[in-house]
Motif scaffolding. Structure first.
Motif, short mmCIF file in Angstrom:
data_model
loop_
_atom_site.label_atom_id
_atom_site.label_comp_id
_atom_site.label_asym_id
_atom_site.label_seq_id
_atom_site.Cartn_x
_atom_site.Cartn_y
_atom_site.Cartn_z
N LEU A 57 0.80 -1.22 0.00
CA LEU A 57 0.00 0.00 0.00
C LEU A 57 0.84 1.27 0.00
CD1 LEU A 57 -2.80 -0.89 2.58
CD2 LEU A 57 -3.11 -0.54 0.12
N PHE A 58 1.97 1.24 0.71
CA PHE A 58 2.68 2.48 0.99
C PHE A 58 4.07 2.57 0.36
CE2 PHE A 58 -0.10 1.55 4.73
CZ PHE A 58 -1.11 2.41 4.35
N SER A 59 4.36 1.67 -0.56
CA SER A 59 5.56 1.80 -1.40
C SER A 59 5.23 1.28 -2.79
CB SER A 59 6.74 1.02 -0.80
OG SER A 59 6.53 -0.39 -0.90
N LYS A 60 5.99 1.70 -3.75
CA LYS A 60 5.76 1.30 -5.13
C LYS A 60 6.69 0.17 -5.54
CE LYS A 60 4.43 6.02 -6.47
NZ LYS A 60 4.77 7.18 -7.33
N GLU A 61 6.33 -0.58 -6.57
CA GLU A 61 7.23 -1.61 -7.09
C GLU A 61 8.56 -0.97 -7.46
OE1 GLU A 61 6.02 -4.47 -9.89
OE2 GLU A 61 4.01 -4.74 -9.08
N GLY A 62 9.63 -1.67 -7.10
CA GLY A 62 10.96 -1.13 -7.35
C GLY A 62 11.49 -0.25 -6.24
N ALA A 63 10.65 0.04 -5.23
CA ALA A 63 11.06 0.89 -4.12
C ALA A 63 12.16 0.21 -3.30
CB ALA A 63 9.87 1.23 -3.23
#
Length: 405
Positions: free
Chosen positions: A105-111
């Protein structure tokens, strides 16, 4: 409770006592288990009674638990001095589920996620399986003590999109100071990144230590903070997937609630709810006695090793019932023994050099340090959540095995 009497967990569908699982890490199916992080004590008597009542009624229909978060709120106030309204406490289907959902929920893919190491393996696996990158931040370590190296932590956080913390820390049992927690929170705030704090071991700080919930420490700082906790380790009911989350940020809280609702995962199952309610409302005295017993056990372990085998060191061990044992001084001899006798130490593919050595030579199944990161190969994690007699006899066998090299 008489914690000097360990429950017989054989033939109870326990993964900790499963012979195939034990052989997988220790190369010895009959090694005595000191690995998986649950205890060999029976739960608090009121919890046992709640289970018996549930079984006796023979009714397993849809449950209703409007009172559960009120019980958790009461526990947080009583145990940790954290005043948190029941309306702001969210049920989750286990702590790792809450962690995985929060990451998504609170980070994006690749983060990039900063995780202090040595780290509980799912903290590595969950980000990777959800297409995130890891920043493995090694805690400082010196002469048997792990600590937060603030300068390096700040430097590693420069490239982080999220921080995953473990407090108290697993596997070391390190209890972080208020200063440490505030530093971590301030770092997250400066970067405007969320921090998730896994506090599943928080209720088991030993009497000389004081755990401070991350959410409580955050009240004067105001970082984006998620605090996760559960009754599972505290009351030895890990088979019931039940956890709770507290958010410092209203928008994040709403997003989490909406996601749980969309997945239809926002209520506990019948037995999980009943046992958790009994634990949080009636388990205080049990918890105090258990924390005292565990603190005494690890001090006995520390004293024994310092006198009998100073080359093996118990690390921090201020909380919970698992701790790292530093075997650095003997590692080269142990490695030569294991690699030099492949027939004797065959198997144990799920373990490492030390777990295979202690499994075969001492009949003790422990988690190899490599389970927490490849750089920790000279450590083992030892579970002392059982009778002290069983713990000390296992340590004695480990010491004899090392001295026989």
């Amino acid at each position: 409770m008489n914690f000097n009497i360990a429950a017989d967990r054989r033939n109870t569908n326990s993964i900790k006592w499963n012979r195939e699982a034990i052989e997988n890490i220790s190369a010895n199916p009959v090694a005595e288990p000191f690995w998986v992080a649950d205890m060999d004590f029976l739960p608090e008597p009121h919890i046992q009674e709640a289970g018996r009542v549930l079984a006796g009624l023979g009714v397993y229909g849809y449950p209703s638990f409007p009172k559960d978060t009120a019980a958790v709120s009461q526990w947080l106030r009583q145990k940790h001095g954290w005043i948190m309204a029941k309306e702001n406490i969210i049920f989750a289907q286990g702590l790792l589920h809450a962690l995985a959902l929060s990451i998504n929920l609170f980070s994006k893919e690749g983060a990039s996620l900063l995780v202090p190491s040595p780290m509980y393996r799912p903290f590595r696996e969950i980000p990777k399986r959800n297409n995130r990158k890891l920043i493995e931040h090694n805690l400082g370590y010196e002469d048997g003590l792990f600590y937060l190296d603030k300068e390096r932590f700040r430097a590693d956080a420069e490239n982080a999109d999220m921080i995953i913390f473990c407090s108290p820390q697993n596997p070391s049992g390190l209890v972080f100071s208020k200063e440490d927690l505030e530093f971590v929170l301030q770092t997250a705030k400066e970067r405007n990144i969320p921090i998730i704090s896994d506090e599943i071991h928080s209720d088991l700080a030993h009497p000389e230590a004081k755990h401070i919930p991350m959410g409580l420490a955050n009240e004067r700082i105001g970082a984006k903070c998620i605090t996760l906790f559960a009754p599972s380790k505290t009351f030895n009911i890990a088979g019931e997937h039940c956890a709770f989350a507290v958010f410092s940020d209203d928008e994040m809280e709403k997003a989490f609630r909406d996601a749980e609702s969309a997945l239809w995962l926002d209520e506990p199952g019948l037995s999980a709810g009943e046992l958790a309610y009994a634990a949080y409302t009636k388990g205080s005295e049990y918890n105090k006695e258990l924390c005292r017993y565990l603190g005494e056990s690890i001090e006995a372990m520390r004293k024994y090793l310092s006198l009998s085998c100073p080359g093996m060191k118990i690390v921090n061990g201020q909380a919970s019932f698992v701790t790292f044992i530093d075997c650095k001084e003997y590692y080269q001899k142990i490695e030569a023994e294991v690699l030099g006798h492949p027939d004797r130490y065959s198997g144990g593919e799920g373990g490492g050099i030390l777990s295979r050595f202690f499994g075969v030579a001492a009949g003790v199944a422990v988690n190899d340090g490599t389970w927490f990161g490849s750089e920790w190969k000279e450590f083992v994690r030892f579970n002392y959540g059982t009778s002290r007699d069983r713990v000390m006899k296992a340590l004695e066998r480990m010491v004899r095995a090392v001295k026989a090299l």
